[in-house]
Design a protein around this motif. Structure first.
Motif: not given
Length: 223
Positions: A150-162, A173-179, A191-198
């Motif tokens: 599954x192709x991941x964007x940079x933000x996809x990867x950082x969210x999933x890894x965290x 949310x603060x921790x995810x935004x910092x990551x 911006x975080x909400x949009x990334x999570x939704x995608x």
């Protein structure tokens, strides 16, 4: 302690290899479910695989190809089918070495130790984070589920890894935004909400529904 996964259906050979390898302070697991080797692979998260060619249901070439879809982990083929054609095929499928049966157990452990040194002393350890059959490879930022990459964007990867590194815990949310943005400066929370939704939509399309859960007023966790 390094973990070695043995994929071999001859219990006599398995017992001898396990006993020998464990003498060198290595952890060993032997596959029991030959219909789904990947499930045991992901649960054990080994640093090296010993893989026979002739196996029930699917042969070693098949499982090597499946593992190579998401992992660069060292794979040593062990087989009595040691003609040049099988050796060449094993290497072309992604094998790192080939040991012909019958073999000396001391030679086997020497090869295992040499490959472990080369791979992890110099290249750094590769880690796979696993949840509900989804496997996130942190060495190349790839996600695999049911054998599909599954192709991941940079933000996809950082969210999933965290989230997967904190499995069972709520990540704020603060921790995810910092990551994601690696800054203490203000970033619009939308911006975080949009990334999570995608990312959720991308996961749902491959069958991973409700993989990211929301804890209102607290943050997110994987379910």
């Amino acid at each position: 302690m390094y973990r070695i996964l043995i994929v071999e259906d001859d219990m006599g050979i398995v017992s001898a290899m396990k006993k020998q390898i464990e003498m060198w302070d290595l952890e060993v697991r032997c596959v029991e479910n030959f219909r789904n080797v990947l499930e045991e692979f992901s649960e054990f998260d080994p640093q090296l695989v010993l893989l026979d060619i002739s196996l029930p249901f699917y042969n070693g070439y098949y499982w090597c190809t499946e593992i190579r879809k998401f992992s660069k982990i060292p794979i040593i083929f062990i087989s009595s089918a040691s003609d040049n054609m099988n050796i060449v095929m094993a290497m072309n499928m992604g094998g790192d070495d080939f040991i012909a049966k019958p073999f000396d157990l001391n030679v086997l452990t020497a090869k295992i130790q040499a490959i472990l040194r080369r791979t992890y002393d110099f290249g750094g350890q590769m880690t796979i984070l696993q949840h509900r059959g989804a496997m996130l490879n942190t060495s190349d930022a790839s996600l695999t589920y049911n054998g599909d990459r599954i192709e991941l964007t940079k933000n996809d990867y950082r969210i999933l890894r965290t989230l997967m590194e904190n499995k069972g815990k709520v990540v704020s949310r603060d921790t995810l935004m910092e990551r994601l943005w690696e800054t203490d400066s203000f970033v619009d929370e939308n911006a975080l909400t949009v990334n999570i939704a995608r990312l959720r939509k991308k996961l749902e399309q491959v069958g991973l529904s409700d993989f990211i859960l929301t804890k209102k007023g607290m943050g997110y966790l994987i379910g």
